[in-house]
Design a protein around this motif. Structure first.
Motif, PDB file in Angstrom:
ATOM      1  N   TYR A 113       0.800  -1.220   0.000  1.00 52.36           N
ATOM      2  CA  TYR A 113       0.000   0.000   0.000  1.00 52.36           C
ATOM      3  C   TYR A 113       0.838   1.278   0.000  1.00 52.36           C
ATOM      4  O   TYR A 113       0.314   2.362  -0.284  1.00 52.36           O
ATOM      5  N   LEU A 165      -4.035   4.708   2.091  1.00 54.31           N
ATOM      6  CA  LEU A 165      -5.203   3.899   1.713  1.00 54.31           C
ATOM      7  C   LEU A 165      -5.502   4.065   0.226  1.00 54.31           C
ATOM      8  O   LEU A 165      -5.704   3.077  -0.498  1.00 54.31           O
ATOM      9  N   LEU A 176      -7.912  -3.180   2.630  1.00 51.43           N
ATOM     10  CA  LEU A 176      -7.364  -2.106   3.456  1.00 51.43           C
ATOM     11  C   LEU A 176      -8.487  -1.314   4.116  1.00 51.43           C
ATOM     12  O   LEU A 176      -9.534  -1.066   3.520  1.00 51.43           O
ATOM     13  N   ARG A 177      -8.247  -0.870   5.357  1.00 47.50           N
ATOM     14  CA  ARG A 177      -9.199   0.043   5.986  1.00 47.50           C
ATOM     15  C   ARG A 177      -8.518   0.781   7.134  1.00 47.50           C
ATOM     16  O   ARG A 177      -7.531   0.298   7.697  1.00 47.50           O
ATOM     17  N   LEU A 199      -3.868   2.397   9.882  1.00 42.14           N
ATOM     18  CA  LEU A 199      -4.219   1.753   8.615  1.00 42.14           C
ATOM     19  C   LEU A 199      -3.986   0.259   8.792  1.00 42.14           C
ATOM     20  O   LEU A 199      -2.861  -0.178   9.090  1.00 42.14           O
TER      21      LEU A 199
END
Length: 690
Positions: A113, A165, A176-177, A199
């Motif tokens: 990410y 994100l 992802l959150r 994250l």
């Protein structure tokens, strides 16, 4: 809630998930019989892989493909190429596979990410991450999908989380959150209390990087790839059908002299002192005190010395057959006694130049001497030489990139600190230095802190003192965990990341000659991307004219070396010789005999590693495969003296004289003052954390 399991303790991590010990038999029973190289009697040849029935035979000089470098990327490429009907040689400058950057990293399988969209990092990290569960189900190196958290302690950092994100979503990263403080502390109750959000990436995982690489390399060799270690590529000449490579084959000095002198060893200075000087000193003192009359005893002393020299020479002439006799007819007592004398040896500090060609396993650190210059030809060359890859490129006149190593230092803490976090903890990334110092519980339950990011081109970073490095790591980790005990530090090490001047991974055909494919500048998250990178290399090879025909005999399976333990159930510990096996075919006896007390490593696990298809001739090689000596005592001879026990088994299994069995190098890259830190040094670490 993820439990704090430890790989090998009452179960294993397999395919990312936890497998209880009760279910291990169902999965692993009979797996050795399904592997082409997992059930072989006798130790592997020295400095090269064992030829096996599935090998794609070459003449030993002509190959379709030569891979330079046996780190995680080189081994992943080798394993992919072993699926095809090709003659493949993998060469490594160090004394074992995975001795470079792969060995000196945290083993995180990143999700991808934080990689800049459009780069090779972003292209291969997430696909590579997704390949690990199946790879582990096939190769059994141990993979835990534990997830990662990037912590934010203020609103500005929360904005960075949102940027990460979006970047992750652009890169194709799933699941992802951003989680709030309440959920964060439900997941990890020991994180920095100032944290307000994080994250969360549930697909991040971790492996032991050298065990992962060893599994890849073993399976590649079992499927026909040839491996040669202690081979430094010195020149590459372009020829009509590809390349001619010259390799400097080296061995540690004592072994090289032993072989070149016709298996005779020169008497050491210590032996000379005992044989000549000590008797003379005794005569002098005795004569001065009037105890003896020199004129009567000197002839006898001269005769005595001549006999001692003869015995010493005779002993060494017949050492190898004598060792074989010991292997078959005695236990380990005499060999352990001899190995134990080597425990306190201290070697040189590893330099950046050493790191480029194998670190503590390099020719310079091992005091290597050249045995011969070997020549091989290859239609294609894959340059996976890590921090040395720019030098390999220059051998064919390619100056298109330069490697500037970035050093990463780590501290490793005892298993009793591993419960402090389950997921890997990151700070918000630095725009220049990247992901930053992290805190992670390893697969085996230790807590790992680091790394630094010391560019070798920056004098201030390169010149950091030992305590400055430790303070940097400890102070940064305080921002991630509420508390941890630095006095539980058991080990420290450093790796050299292969940063390229292009700022991205280099995966391409050479502009000078497309038959060489560069896989260079593979820094973090290179381990995560390695399986996907290997697929891209295969594609580039095919595009470059390499004929790829599937090998129907390819076997993807590899059995684990380490057996999960249920406490001390079924195991036996004791003094050397008490439980050692007299019959090396009796696996039931060897499976109970504990060689390393801290990690509960058995004699069978050591023997099993030696009988696989990769060459091993040091306790360090066994350490990476079985964890013998990696526990909280770090092989302290005053505890269970496991390094000496391991050396004894290597000598017994290989028929090799004890003095040629390598040990754990020290200080290597450690920032600790002593191999076994004492109270004063541990107190200093506690002060440096403040």
């Amino acid at each position: 809630m993820v439990l704090h399991h430890q790989h090998g303790v009452k179960g294993v991590y397999r395919g990312g998930e936890w497998l209880d010990i009760e279910d291990c038999d169902e999965v692993f029973t009979g797996i050795e019989d399904q592997c082409s190289g997992c059930k072989i009697e006798g130790a592997c040849p020295r400095s090269r892989s064992r030829p096996n029935a599935s090998s794609k035979k070459s003449k030993g000089t002509d190959y379709d493909v030569v891979i330079i470098g046996a780190g995680c990327v080189g081994a992943a490429v080798a394993r992919e190429l072993s699926r095809y009907d090709l003659t493949v040689l993998m060469v490594e400058a160090a004394d074992d596979v995975t001795q470079g950057a792969t060995k000196g990293n945290s083993g995180i399988v990143h999700a991808g990410y934080d990689d800049k969209p459009g780069t090779n990092r972003s292209k291969y990290c997430w696909p590579g991450n997704q390949m690990f569960p199946q790879l582990d189900r096939e190769l059994n190196f141990g993979y835990q999908k534990n997830g990662s958290l990037v912590l934010a302690t203020n609103n500005d950092e929360v904005k960075i989380l949102n940027d990460l994100l979006k970047r992750g979503e652009t890169n194709g990263v799933k699941n992802l959150r951003i989680i709030d403080k309440k959920e964060l502390f439900e997941m990890e109750k020991f994180v920095n209390p100032k944290s307000i959000a994080a994250l969360y990436s549930p697909d991040a995982g971790n492996v032991i990087p050298y065990e992962f690489t060893i599994a890849l390399a073993e399976n590649a060799v079992d499927n026909g790839v040839e491996l040669r270690i202690r081979r430094e590529v010195t020149t590459i000449q372009r020829i009509t059908d590809g390349f001619e490579l010259t390799m400097n084959y080296w061995e540690p000095r004592d072994y090289a002299i032993f072989k070149k002198d016709g298996d005779q060893r020169k008497i050491t200075k210590v032996e000379m002192f005992i044989i000549i000087v000590f008797p003379m000193v005794g005569i002098g003192i005795s004569s001065y005190l009037g105890i003896i009359q020199p004129e009567k005893f000197i002839p006898k002393i001269v005769t005595f010395m001549a006999v001692m020299v003869g015995i010493s020479m005779l002993f060494n002439w017949y050492f190898v057959p004598a060792t074989v006799f010991v292997r078959r007819h005695t236990n380990l007592i005499p060999l352990v006694a001899k190995a134990g004398k080597l425990e306190s040896e201290k070697g040189p500090k590893v330099t950046v130049a050493d790191m480029k060609v194998g670190g503590s396993g390099s020719k310079e650190i091992q005091k290597g001497l050249t045995m011969e210059n070997e020549k091989v030809t290859a239609k294609f060359v894959i340059n996976c030489a890590g921090s040395y890859s720019d030098q390999i490129a220059r051998m064919i006149g390619d100056k298109s990139f330069k490697i500037k190593p970035r050093l990463g230092d780590y501290l490793l803490l005892n298993r009793n600190q591993g419960h402090l976090t389950t997921r890997t903890l990151f700070p918000c990334p630095d725009p220049v230095l990247g992901k930053g110092v992290l805190v992670q519980t390893t697969l085996w339950g230790n807590l790992i802190l680091g790394p630094t990011a010391r560019d070798t081109s920056d004098p201030a970073a390169w010149g950091m003192k030992r305590n400055e490095i430790q303070h940097y790591i400890l102070s940064k980790c305080k921002n991630l965990l509420a508390d941890f005990d630095p006095k539980e530090t058991i080990h420290a090490f450093c790796g050299a990341r292969a940063k390229s001047d292009r700022g991205d991974w280099i995966i391409e055909n050479s502009s000078v000659d497309g038959r060489m494919i560069h896989v260079a500048g593979i820094d973090s998250p290179g381990l995560a991307g390695s399986p996907a990178i290997a697929l891209e290399v295969v594609r580039l090879l095919e595009e470059s004219g390499c004929e790829l025909k599937k090998d129907p005999t390819f076997n993807p399976r590899r059995a684990p070396i380490i057996t999960p333990k249920n406490g001390m159930r079924g195991l036996k510990m004791g003094v050397v010789g008490l439980h050692d096996s007299y019959d090396q075919t009796n696996e039931a006896v060897m499976a109970k005999n504990v060689i390393c007390k801290c990690e509960k490593v058995t004699e069978l696990e050591v023997v099993r590693a030696l009988r696989r298809s990769l060459p091993i001739d040091s306790s360090q090689g066994i350490r990476k495969r079985t964890r013998a000596g990696m526990g909280h005592c770090q092989g302290d001879p005053k505890n269970y003296n496991c390094e000496a026990r391991v050396r004894a088994i290597i000598a017994r299994e290989t028929g090799m004289p004890m003095r040629f069995v390598g040990g754990r190098p020290w200080p290597a890259t450690s920032t600790l003052m002593q191999r076994w830190p004492q109270e004063e040094e541990l107190n200093e670490l506690e002060r440096l954390k403040m």
